[in-house]
Design a protein around this motif. Structure first.
Motif, PDB file in Angstrom:
ATOM      1  N   GLU A 172     -44.520 -15.708  19.968  1.00  0.00           N
ATOM      2  CA  GLU A 172     -44.466 -14.460  19.448  1.00  0.00           C
ATOM      3  C   GLU A 172     -45.261 -13.467  20.288  1.00  0.00           C
ATOM      4  OE1 GLU A 172     -47.447 -14.191  16.271  1.00  0.00           O
ATOM      5  OE2 GLU A 172     -45.700 -13.801  14.680  1.00  0.00           O
ATOM      6  N   ASP A 173     -44.182 -12.321  20.261  1.00  0.00           N
ATOM      7  CA  ASP A 173     -44.796 -11.027  21.133  1.00  0.00           C
ATOM      8  C   ASP A 173     -44.880 -11.716  22.535  1.00  0.00           C
ATOM      9  OD1 ASP A 173     -44.593  -9.898  18.908  1.00  0.00           O
ATOM     10  OD2 ASP A 173     -46.684 -10.263  18.297  1.00  0.00           O
ATOM     11  N   ASN A 175     -61.916 -10.102  21.254  1.00  0.00           N
ATOM     12  CA  ASN A 175     -61.406 -11.198  21.617  1.00  0.00           C
ATOM     13  C   ASN A 175     -60.057 -11.468  21.091  1.00  0.00           C
ATOM     14  OD1 ASN A 175     -63.661 -11.423  23.298  1.00  0.00           O
ATOM     15  ND2 ASN A 175     -64.779 -13.175  22.049  1.00  0.00           N
ATOM     16  N   THR A 178     -51.432 -19.589  19.963  1.00  0.00           N
ATOM     17  CA  THR A 178     -51.672 -18.128  19.540  1.00  0.00           C
ATOM     18  C   THR A 178     -50.997 -17.718  18.408  1.00  0.00           C
ATOM     19  OG1 THR A 178     -50.037 -17.503  21.024  1.00  0.00           O
ATOM     20  CG2 THR A 178     -52.170 -17.312  22.091  1.00  0.00           C
ATOM     21  N   TYR A 208     -52.015 -18.263  34.104  1.00  0.00           N
ATOM     22  CA  TYR A 208     -52.149 -17.487  32.799  1.00  0.00           C
ATOM     23  C   TYR A 208     -53.191 -17.939  31.823  1.00  0.00           C
ATOM     24  CZ  TYR A 208     -50.144 -15.496  28.839  1.00  0.00           C
ATOM     25  OH  TYR A 208     -50.088 -14.564  27.642  1.00  0.00           O
ATOM     26  N   LYS A 223     -57.131  -9.276  22.350  1.00  0.00           N
ATOM     27  CA  LYS A 223     -56.864  -9.631  23.579  1.00  0.00           C
ATOM     28  C   LYS A 223     -55.720 -10.461  23.630  1.00  0.00           C
ATOM     29  CE  LYS A 223     -58.778 -11.425  28.037  1.00  0.00           C
ATOM     30  NZ  LYS A 223     -59.781 -12.253  28.334  1.00  0.00           N
ATOM     31  N   ILE A 224     -55.658 -11.499  22.808  1.00  0.00           N
ATOM     32  CA  ILE A 224     -54.628 -12.544  22.510  1.00  0.00           C
ATOM     33  C   ILE A 224     -53.335 -12.084  21.755  1.00  0.00           C
ATOM     34  CG2 ILE A 224     -53.815 -14.802  21.869  1.00  0.00           C
ATOM     35  CD1 ILE A 224     -56.840 -15.535  22.627  1.00  0.00           C
ATOM     36  N   THR A 249     -56.211 -15.440  30.485  1.00  0.00           N
ATOM     37  CA  THR A 249     -56.209 -15.086  29.267  1.00  0.00           C
ATOM     38  C   THR A 249     -57.072 -15.715  28.232  1.00  0.00           C
ATOM     39  OG1 THR A 249     -53.676 -15.271  29.564  1.00  0.00           O
ATOM     40  CG2 THR A 249     -54.356 -14.514  27.428  1.00  0.00           C
ATOM     41  N   TYR A 250     -57.378 -16.788  28.322  1.00  0.00           N
ATOM     42  CA  TYR A 250     -58.244 -17.608  27.514  1.00  0.00           C
ATOM     43  C   TYR A 250     -59.577 -17.871  28.161  1.00  0.00           C
ATOM     44  CZ  TYR A 250     -53.535 -18.400  25.379  1.00  0.00           C
ATOM     45  OH  TYR A 250     -52.359 -18.266  25.083  1.00  0.00           O
ATOM     46  N   PHE A 251     -60.628 -17.923  27.184  1.00  0.00           N
ATOM     47  CA  PHE A 251     -61.971 -18.276  27.518  1.00  0.00           C
ATOM     48  C   PHE A 251     -62.369 -19.647  28.008  1.00  0.00           C
ATOM     49  CE2 PHE A 251     -61.890 -14.586  24.567  1.00  0.00           C
ATOM     50  CZ  PHE A 251     -62.781 -13.709  25.348  1.00  0.00           C
ATOM     51  N   LYS A 270     -51.092  -9.696  20.517  1.00  0.00           N
ATOM     52  CA  LYS A 270     -50.737  -8.391  20.886  1.00  0.00           C
ATOM     53  C   LYS A 270     -50.104  -7.360  19.539  1.00  0.00           C
ATOM     54  CE  LYS A 270     -49.891 -10.442  25.087  1.00  0.00           C
ATOM     55  NZ  LYS A 270     -49.520 -11.804  25.302  1.00  0.00           N
ATOM     56  N   ASN A 271     -49.286  -8.160  18.864  1.00  0.00           N
ATOM     57  CA  ASN A 271     -48.956  -7.073  17.809  1.00  0.00           C
ATOM     58  C   ASN A 271     -49.945  -7.575  16.571  1.00  0.00           C
ATOM     59  OD1 ASN A 271     -47.547  -5.738  15.979  1.00  0.00           O
ATOM     60  ND2 ASN A 271     -45.642  -7.005  16.184  1.00  0.00           N
ATOM     61  N   TYR A 316     -63.334 -16.917  18.821  1.00  0.00           N
ATOM     62  CA  TYR A 316     -62.439 -16.031  17.994  1.00  0.00           C
ATOM     63  C   TYR A 316     -62.794 -16.131  16.649  1.00  0.00           C
ATOM     64  CZ  TYR A 316     -59.758 -16.636  22.221  1.00  0.00           C
ATOM     65  OH  TYR A 316     -59.216 -16.664  23.532  1.00  0.00           O
ATOM     66  N   GLY A 330     -43.072 -22.707  16.029  1.00  0.00           N
ATOM     67  CA  GLY A 330     -43.790 -22.204  17.096  1.00  0.00           C
ATOM     68  C   GLY A 330     -45.359 -21.992  16.740  1.00  0.00           C
ATOM     69  N   GLU A 351     -44.864 -11.385  26.393  1.00  0.00           N
ATOM     70  CA  GLU A 351     -44.729 -10.142  27.107  1.00  0.00           C
ATOM     71  C   GLU A 351     -44.296 -10.621  28.725  1.00  0.00           C
ATOM     72  OE1 GLU A 351     -47.931  -7.789  26.489  1.00  0.00           O
ATOM     73  OE2 GLU A 351     -46.849  -7.086  24.563  1.00  0.00           O
TER      74      GLU A 351
END
Lengths: 181, 368, 619, 191, 314
Positions: free
Chosen positions: D134-135, A166, A72, D151, A169-170, D155-157, A172-173, A117, B41, D137
């Motif tokens: 990253e980010d 879409n 992501t 998860y 959705k993934i 979350t994903y398609f 966030k920031n 995406y 990452g 939550e």
């Protein structure tokens, strides 16, 4: 005397011909598929004979090659890079991971279907796809370009909202400049 | 926040100079790096988590994708860790085959390194040659395992199948070819004064700090310290083979390059010896039913020497058919973060990618 | 009353008025100074004709005002730039303290320069020289007496120059019995053969003003620390007074050189030429490591004056012509550049190139003026700067024996690209940051002078003949016979030509065609974006991260040229300066320590010398 | 079997000063178990006094049944050529561990990763909180109670036909309406 | 007016030829490079395809005025210099303006493009561009020194600053200047290594650290136009060297279509041979860092230039 339509056809043909024979690939090894890119580019397989060569920055690139799974964190960068590319731009999904997540289908950090995406022109399946199949994927793309079927920049622009939903959705920031085409 | 004075240069993730998908954020003053921060990452796909959901053998599909340029040492290390937990003996022939595979993997990875090191210094011909030659080794792998990059060939208890007919001859022929090619490589790269000027005195890791900082593998040998898992803790049949672990003083890019150049020669010699000495016999100590195979409770740490340095697997089992915890530590984990951040300040921007290639930074190994 | 006096009187009265009026109406003194200088200029250009003289005597000493074709050239510089700078100054100085003080000295400096131009004898020459010096000194210390010791450096070197000049003048009177410049020239007073020290002392005096190595130390700070509207005049016009003096001395040596002199003039040629060349190189390489735009320009001024000195030192027709042409063009572009730097300083608050960036969209006119001036400065065709450079090189290659000087000059002029680009990049290009969001284009009265001067540069490129004509007359006055010039064709002595109009035509045609092509092609698909939208390797930069490359801009060059940076003239002079400062600290107990007493002291010294001249120089 | 003299000696050298337990696993492998508090002093002692200067590896195992995190520090002596495992267990609730990056700089990387992946706090740890993620939550992802499959599904398609790890070949063949070929049967996992 | 018409025709002809030759050379070099690297390589007309593709990009990004006009500067510099360089000695088909400019002008005009490029790159605000520009300008100071030394040596030796005259001198005496002043030629040759920016002097756009250096933000029509200018420039540099040192091409005594074709043939052979020098060097060497490159040029290329100048004077 040739009329406008015919001359437009000729111009289109020439443009598409040169577009298909001059594909600058974004140098972005997004996933582990990047390992077969050197092999594709270098002496045995030599993609340059099809006019395929690397481009260092998105401004100069035509093809975005998503080499495998997308974390992501990378997806955000890929979107940024994709939006900075100039139209006509093409995306090749490379490897099974871009199609359905591949063996990382249950990973919490990799996306599963790339086309949700960013728009994808050609998928190359396999893990890892051999250089031959990479080249065949490129040739498929060339065919599409010659037929005038491959231009995803337009598709992306027209369906931007759907793609954005879409993506957000993934990611966030979301701290990116808007795509204001 | 007050704006910084130094310019920020993003080396990656999308950058031709980065060795994979990671980012080194450079603060530069003039063309000198003031500070460097590694950000990883971008390749994190949580395979340690995923292995916990697979059974002991299914894990192999994920394992070999741990570090893409060189998948085989991962398989071997994991297999050895599992063998230690399961007390599983490996047939003698399998050990020889494993060594051959390991050294072939090392060779192909060296060839890739040649390309990276030369390419980041602007010598593109070298990369074209060596990556082209790498295909010959991948062909050997294809004959052996069916895959070019990912093999899943080494299993706990041995290897998956025996050597194909005539494969060893092919290997020997390829070794002869590569030995001849190495002369060309040396002429093009190591005898080149421009390359020497670029490489000498650049990216120095001090000898007295090297071990403490976590430097391993060829970079460590480049500082003059003799350290190699193959001789420190001999595994498989390395103690029965005759080879030299080269060391060079200096700790700079040049020393590391010279170490690798010498190791390339040594690997060829190891493969020849292994093929010569290889016994006939069984190649696989079969595991019961792979789907239901239960590994006894316990924890094990196994390490092997990969091209970038030692690779270790910490495997914990709670006595079920799935690994409870697998933690992998590659050489790049310390090279790519701590050492890179320590070495880069004070260097020229032009040398950053050069140094990264020389240290063997491999992003998927860092974040897994 | 004579026209000369009227002009000087206008200037003087406007200086006084400017001083007084600021007490009455705040900010009015700028307008008064502008009006005064403009009036004087109009009077000068319309009423005064070349060749007119006016003699008078003061205290028994014969003095003469006049205008010859050589000094007329410098009058163009001084008055033209004076008008522009004073117009620019109105808005630039708005809101600052002590405006009366500033404008009083500003106009007095102009007055001093005009006086120098009018002077036909050494006495008036020297008096006006001193007026110019001390009034400019007072402006240099405008921002404070002790700021970076700038005042004291300028003062020491000016005093050194003044005493050298004074000694020479008195010697000339003693030996040749006349204060008239023309007499001295005719008598060969400047020749090396007779009295070696006279021309050398004079040259030292002028070299200080022209900031020639090794007497340049005062200049970088003095140029950069004064208000920019004054620096435009300071660097553009006042340094040319040194060139005026040097031109008089050198040209008369060369033009009257007999075959026996050739050895001396060769030495002079080599020494002065190399001094100029080294000045150019050193100042250039110091310019390109500066981070303050004003300081960069200051060093660049020194380097450019180095070229001019090289041109003068050749003594050939083309060389002197090149030097004079460069002098005029340098006044124009350096005036513009200092004004531009001032505009940036006014609008953005600083000219530190590590702090300001990306002003091009905010200050387009200032950028345009700077761009044109920078092109001229770098000597890139087709602007005026190229014409000067061309003649300089041609003269050095074709007529001089010092071929290696060409290389030195060329090195300096190639390195000049580096700092030229640095100036444009540092202020106008790069990222547009939040700190400079509020910046707007400079006020109209600041933009107009810059634009006019920038356009002048284009004109001088297309028709260098406009300047060649007065230069040719001036050179004929100095003793060169039949100076050839053409409207737009540059000739060298080997017969090769460069035709500026052809160059202009081809550049123009290509420019129009290509810009039409590139603008119209895919017009709809072209998007103009801000500097934030760049490819930073896919990453999104954080707020506080700096994306403009600003610090240690030419570090690789610095590293390659490290030996050149090791020896600094500054250090030597600093040692001398520290010693001198100690002496000055001592003398300040006697004097009150401000400039007026210094001037008084000089004048007293002059009077003493005059009184005892017979006993001193009796022969 | 090889004699384990140097391993025994090492074990004594480490256990005696600190009064902790340990054992020799096999040749070149020695492990000691200690408290949360003594870990850093054991490590520092091993590094400075015994020559165990190389931190080979650091890991964390989530024993969810015991409600503990087990931390393993693997160190190595280039002279002795022996691995010493220093193991400790800490609470799973509000886990906190002493920061050892003053002993080894590279421990910083491991600790940053653990902080992110297991949620173990290391007071005074330098570096950004985001290491690989990253980010993020959710709960720290490497903990056993985080279900990654769930998860990912949410979350994903997901493309149809790929709901789990099952063999897709049969599904595909089924969808196409033909018989399952022999080769597919042969290699299928669910016979 | 006939004269003007002929001139315009000649100018267009020259430009087209320079463009075509420059592009084709680039393509041939790509092909040869591929062969050296054990590859098949792209077709020799690949550069034309790239150019058409870049020009037919549907969207383009401009970063302000300077970014928009940067390619224009390059084209101006290249075509203007081309106009003032004799292509064929005394040929009516290429009647350029070379009698109206000389070497000094050409030296300075060649910088015009770099300056425009630098300004355009500067306005994009990309730090990579700025660093690339500083490297390029710094290196320019390096290689200009031996180059200028060589040119000054020639000018002093033959008492002319006109390229046309230098060509004529070589034509009349039958001796190429490479033989009459070999040191100057060598100095200029070393300078040419820097000018063409092949390895080891390609630090300006070193992809390993700067992506594409100054060009980072240019794509589409801008990059295409720059490519055009660049290929004209490579032809200019080669022709300049050939004119100065290798006797030029064409024969003023023979005028006509066949003589012209023969002249062009000679020119192509000479330029291509010369072009191979930096290309050959580039294949086998990594790149120098900036300061190493500058020091390289200030080392014995400059020494050779000084020897050449002394040779010329005494």
């Amino acid at each position: 005397m040739i009329n406008d339509k015919d001359s437009q056809k000729i111009v289109d043909y020439i443009q598409n011909f040169s577009r298909k024979h001059s594909l600058f690939v974004m140098a972005y090894g997004t996933g582990c598929g990047a390992i077969e890119i050197p092999a594709t580019m270098t002496s045995r397989y030599d993609a340059e004979r099809f006019g395929i060569r690397g481009a260092a920055t998105p401004r100069q690139a035509d093809v975005l090659l998503i080499t495998g799974y997308l974390a992501t964190k990378t997806l955000k960068r890929v979107i940024r890079v994709y939006e900075q590319m100039q139209e006509p731009k093409y995306v090749i999904g490379f490897g099974s991971c871009t199609i359905n997540g591949g063996m990382y289908y249950d990973s919490y950090n990799t996306i599963n279907a790339l086309e949700q995406y960013i728009p994808v022109d050609v998928y190359i399946n396999g893990c890892m796809p051999r250089p031959e199949s990479v080249i065949s994927g490129f040739i498929k793309l060339q065919e599409l370009i010659q037929q005038g079927k491959a231009d995803n920049g337009k598709r992306y622009r027209e369906n931007l909202e759907w793609y954005r939903t879409n993506q957000k959705k993934i990611i966030k920031n979301w701290k990116m400049p808007d795509y204001n085409w | 926040m007050i704006r910084e004075k130094e310019t920020t240069l993003y080396l990656g993730p999308q950058h031709p100079g980065i060795t994979g998908n990671m980012m080194v954020k450079l603060k530069v003053q003039g063309d000198t790096v003031v500070s460097a921060t590694t950000h990883v990452g971008y390749l994190h796909r949580a395979f340690e988590k995923l292995i916990e959901r697979r059974n002991w053998l299914n894990a192999f599909t994920l394992l070999c994708r741990f570090c893409v340029p060189e998948p085989d040492p991962m398989e071997l290390t994991y297999a050895r860790a599992v063998e230690e937990l399961d007390n599983r003996e490996v047939p003698e022939r399998a050990k020889y085959i494993r060594v051959i595979v390991m050294e072939l993997a090392r060779l192909q990875s060296f060839l890739l390194w040649y390309a990276g090191q030369a390419g980041s210094g602007g010598l593109y011909t070298m990369g074209q040659w060596s990556v082209g030659d790498r295909n010959y080794i991948l062909d050997l792998f294809e004959d052996l395992t069916g895959g070019r990059i990912y093999h899943m060939y080494i299993w706990p208890g041995g290897v998956r199948r025996d050597l194909p007919e005539g494969w060893t001859d092919k290997v020997l022929r390829t070794m002869d070819y590569l030995e001849g090619r190495q002369k060309d490589y040396n002429q093009l790269m190591f005898d080149n004064t421009v390359f020497q000027k670029r490489a000498k005195g650049v990216g120095i890791v001090p000898k007295e700090k090297a071990v403490e900082w976590g430097l391993v593998g060829p970079p460590l040998r480049g500082t003059g310290i003799k350290s190699d898992v193959r001789i420190d803790e001999p595994y498989e049949i390395y103690d029965k083979l005759d080879f030299v672990v080269p060391t060079f003083e200096g700790g700079d890019v040049w020393a590391r390059a010279m170490v690798r150049q010498e190791e390339f020669r040594q690997s060829i010699s190891i493969i020849r010896q292994a093929i010569e000495k290889m016994p006939k016999g069984d190649y696989y100590n079969k595991v019961p039913n792979p789907m239901k195979w239960i590994v006894p409770k316990g924890q094990a740490w196994a390490k092997t020497e990969s091209v970038r340095g030692e690779i270790g697997f910490y495997v914990a089992s709670n006595g079920t058919n799935k690994p409870y915890r697998v933690h992998a530590k590659g050489a790049a984990y310390s090279h790519g973060v701590t050492i890179l951040e320590k070495v880069l300040p004070g260097q020229n921007i032009a040398d950053v990618s050069f140094i990264m290639n020389s240290l063997g930074v491999c992003p998927p190994e860092i974040e897994r | 009353m004579n026209l000369f006096f009227i002009i000087l009187l206008i200037l003087f009265s406007s200086a006084i008025l400017a001083f007084i009026s600021n007490r009455i109406v705040r900010g009015s003194s700028g307008i008064i100074a502008f009006i005064g200088i403009t009036a004087a200029s109009i009077l000068f250009f319309t009423q005064l004709s070349i060749g007119s003289t006016y003699s008078f005597s003061l205290g028994g000493i014969q003095m003469q005002f006049g205008l010859n074709s050589f000094t007329y050239l410098f009058a163009i510089i001084v008055l033209g730039l004076g008008v522009m700078a004073s117009l620019y100054s109105i808005q630039y100085m708005k809101g600052k303290e002590r405006l009366g003080y500033f404008y009083f000295n500003f106009v007095l400096t102009i007055l001093g320069m005009v006086g120098i131009i009018f002077s036909q004898d050494f006495i008036t020459f020297f008096i006006f020289w001193e007026i110019m010096t001390w009034s400019s000194y007072l402006i240099v210390i405008y921002n404070g007496y002790s700021v970076s010791k700038v005042g004291i450096k300028y003062m020491i070197f000016s005093a050194l120059g003044a005493y050298a000049m004074l000694t020479a003048i008195v010697s000339i009177k003693g030996i040749y019995g006349s204060f008239m410049i023309k007499d001295a020239m005719a008598a060969g007073a400047f020749n090396f053969t007779d009295h070696l020290y006279i021309p050398i002392l004079l040259l030292i005096g002028f070299a200080v003003k022209a900031a020639l190595m090794p007497l340049h130390v005062w200049a970088p700070k003095a140029y950069s620390m004064s208000p920019m509207s004054f620096t435009a005049v300071f660097s553009g016009a006042m340094s040319k007074m040194g060139i005026l003096g040097m031109g008089l001395v050198l040209a008369s040596i060369y033009s009257h050189a007999s075959p026996e002199d050739s050895v001396n003039s060769l030495i002079l040629k080599q020494v002065l030429g190399w001094l100029g060349g080294i000045t150019a190189v050193m100042a250039t390489i110091y310019a390109l490591i500066q981070t303050d735009a004003k300081k960069l320009l200051a060093y660049s001024s020194i380097a450019q004056l180095g070229y001019i000195v090289v041109g003068l030192s050749t003594g050939t027709q083309l060389g002197v012509m090149a030097a004079l042409f460069l002098a005029v063009v340098h006044a124009i572009f350096k005036g513009t550049l200092f004004m531009a730097a001032g505009a940036v300083e006014k609008q953005a608050g600083t000219t530190d190139m590590t702090k300001v960036s990306g002003l091009i969209r905010k200050m387009p006119f200032t950028f345009f003026a700077s761009l044109i001036s920078i092109i001229a400065l770098a000597g890139v065709p087709p602007l005026g700067g190229f014409v000067g450079k061309w003649m300089l090189y041609e003269s050095l290659i074709t007529e001089s024996d010092s071929y290696f000087l060409v290389i030195v000059i060329f090195f300096s002029s190639t390195a000049a690209f580096l700092y030229s680009y640095r100036f444009l990049f540092g202020l106008f290009l790069g990222q547009e940051e939040k700190e400079t969001e509020h910046v707007k284009e400079a006020p109209l009265t600041m933009v107009i002078p810059m634009t006019i001067l920038a356009l002048l540069l284009i004109v001088t490129g297309l028709y260098p003949g406009i300047l060649f004509e007065p230069i040719a007359h001036g050179m004929e006055y100095l003793g060169y016979s039949n100076v050839n010039w053409d409207m737009s064709v540059l000739n060298n002595i080997w017969g090769e030509q460069t035709n500026m109009s052809y160059i202009f035509t081809s550049i123009g045609v290509v420019f129009v065609v290509v810009i039409l092509f590139i603008s119209l092609k895919g017009y709809k698909g072209t998007r103009n974006v801000g500097t934030k939208e760049i490819s930073t390797s896919g990453e999104i930069p954080l707020e506080h991260e700096n994306l403009t490359y600003q610090l240690d801009y030419y570090k690789p060059f610095e590293r390659a040229a490290a030996p050149l940076y090791k020896r600094s003239m500054n250090k030597i002079w600093n040692d001398i300066g520290n010693a001198l400062e100690a002496v000055f600290n001592f003398t300040r107990r006697i004097y009150t320590g401000n400039g007026q007493t210094y001037a008084l002291f000089v004048i007293i010294f002059l009077v003493i010398l005059l009184i005892f001249k017979d006993s001193l120089f009796a022969n | 079997m090889t004699d384990l003299i140097k391993e025994q000696k090492l074990l004594e050298n480490v256990t005696n000063p600190f009064k902790i337990k340990g054992r020799v696993i096999r040749n070149r492998r020695v492990e000691v178990f200690c408290d949360k508090e003594t870990v850093s002093s054991v490590l520092l002692y091993a590094k400075t006094q015994l020559g165990y200067i190389h931190l080979a590896h650091m890991t964390c195992i989530d024993w969810i049944d015991e409600n503990k995190f087990e931390l393993v520090y693997t160190i190595w002596s280039p002279v002795e050529k022996v691995h010493l495992f220093v193991k400790t267990k800490i609470d799973r609730e509000n886990p906190e561990m002493e920061n050892i990056d003053r002993i080894w700089d590279q421990a910083n990387t491991y600790e940053r990763e653990m902080r992110e992946m297991f949620g173990i706090e290391f007071p005074g740890l330098k570096g950004e909180r985001d290491f690989a993620l990253e980010d993020w939550e959710e709960i720290p992802p490497m903990r056993k109670d985080f279900d990654t499959h769930n998860y990912a599904q949410q979350t994903y398609f997901n493309r149809p036909g790929r709901e789990d790890a099952k063999d897709v070949r049969e599904t595909l063949v089924e969808r196409s309406g033909t018989e399952v070929p022999d080769f597919a049967k042969k290699y299928s996992r669910e016979r | 007016m006939e004269d003007l018409g002929l001139k315009i025709f000649g100018a267009i002809l020259t430009t087209i030829m320079a463009f075509a030759v420059g592009m084709t050379y680039g393509g041939i070099v790509r092909k040869l490079t591929a062969r050296v690297q054990n590859r098949f390589g792209p077709p020799f007309y690949q550069n034309f395809l790239d150019l058409v593709k870049l020009q037919s990009k549907k969207t383009n990004i401009a970063h302000g005025f300077m970014g928009h006009t940067a390619p224009v500067w390059i084209i101006i510099a290249s075509i203007t210099v081309l106009m003032f360089i004799p292509i064929l000695n005394g040929n009516l088909w290429f009647p350029n303006l070379n009698f109206h400019g000389d070497l000094i002008f050409i030296l300075y005009m060649m910088v015009f493009g770099s300056l425009g490029m630098a300004l355009g790159a500067g306005q994009t605000g990309n730090p990579n561009s700025a660093i690339g520009v500083t490297r390029g300008l710094s290196m320019m100071v390096g290689y200009e020194i031996p180059f200028v030394l060589a040119l000054v040596a020639l000018m002093v030796q033959y008492h002319t600053t006109s390229i046309q005259d230098l060509m004529q001198i070589q034509h009349e005496s039958g001796t190429w200047l490479i033989f009459s002043n070999p040191f100057a030629f060598l100095a200029a040759l070393f300078a040419s290594l820097g000018m063409f920016r092949y390895s080891p002097f390609d630090i300006v756009g070193a992809p390993a650290e700067l992506a594409s250096g100054p060009m980072s933000e240019f794509g589409g029509k801008y990059l295409g136009t720059m490519m055009t200018g660049g290929s004209i420039f490579s032809f200019i540099k080669l022709t300049l060297y050939v004119d100065l040192f290798l006797g030029g091409a064409g024969n003023p005594d023979h005028i006509g279509i066949w003589a012209t074709l023969a002249g062009i043939g000679v020119l192509l052979i000479k330029t291509f041979t010369l072009y191979m020098v930096p290309v050959f060097y580039g294949w086998v060497s990594p790149r120098y860092r900036t300061e190493q490159a500058i020091r390289y040029f200030w080392g014995w290329p400059t020494a050779l230039g000084i020897i050449g100048l002394i040779w010329a004077v005494y």
